[in-house]
Design an enzyme around this catalytic site. Structure first.
Site, PDB file in Angstrom:
ATOM      1  CB  SER A  76      -0.900   0.015   1.240  1.00 29.90           C
ATOM      2  OG  SER A  76      -1.605   1.244   1.328  1.00 29.90           O
ATOM      3  CG  HIS A  77       0.416   4.536  -2.599  1.00 28.65           C
ATOM      4  ND1 HIS A  77      -0.199   3.549  -3.319  1.00 28.65           N
ATOM      5  CD2 HIS A  77       1.162   5.243  -3.480  1.00 28.65           C
ATOM      6  CE1 HIS A  77       0.141   3.668  -4.591  1.00 28.65           C
ATOM      7  NE2 HIS A  77       0.965   4.669  -4.715  1.00 28.65           N
ATOM      8  CG  ASN A  78      -1.295   4.838   5.098  1.00 27.84           C
ATOM      9  OD1 ASN A  78      -0.977   4.140   6.055  1.00 27.84           O
ATOM     10  ND2 ASN A  78      -1.818   6.038   5.229  1.00 27.84           N
ATOM     11  CB  SER A 134       2.509   4.169  -8.402  1.00 25.90           C
ATOM     12  OG  SER A 134       2.130   4.601  -7.125  1.00 25.90           O
TER      13      SER A 134
END
Length: 132
Positions: free
Chosen positions: A8-10, A70
């Site tokens: 995840s981006h987080n 991404s």
């Protein structure tokens, strides 16, 4: 049995998805998160993802779940960067929602030799699942 990686981006989101789906885990297999960047910012880092895939890698392979755009591209780059001792054909990016897909994978993963195929078949079924 396969290893499972959540990207995840987080970092907190990836960690919490792993924490949530861990409740359904019946066997001992790698279930790891690769969220955020090395310096703690939002984003995804192919080298960080690569390291986590390597830690999660077991004989039958690894399934990677990603949140958006991404993170999927960086997961593919991470696979491309894997050392030759890892069979890249056994590292699959799931075409599934991150939470539901990881939950299905964890609950379907078992100690036999057909886990990868069974999980991928279940994920195809998930594509037609209606929540309401």
């Amino acid at each position: 049995m396969v290893g499972i990686v959540v990207v995840s981006h987080n970092r907190k989101l990836a960690d919490e998805v792993v924490n949530f789906v861990n409740e359904m885990k019946r066997f001992d297999f790698p279930l790891l998160s690769a969220g955020g960047t090395e310096d703690g910012r939002f984003g995804s880092d192919p080298m960080k993802i690569k390291e986590v895939i390597e830690k999660a890698y077991i004989d039958e392979g690894v399934i990677v779940f990603g949140d958006i755009g991404s993170s999927i591209l960086n997961a593919q780059m991470a696979i491309d960067f894997l050392d030759d001792k890892f069979d890249k054909s056994k590292v699959i990016i799931a075409n599934a929602p991150i939470v539901e897909g990881a939950l299905v994978a964890v609950s379907t993963n078992s100690d036999d030799k057909n886990s990868m195929k069974r999980i991928l078949d279940e994920l195809v079924q998930l594509k037609n699942f209606d929540k309401v």
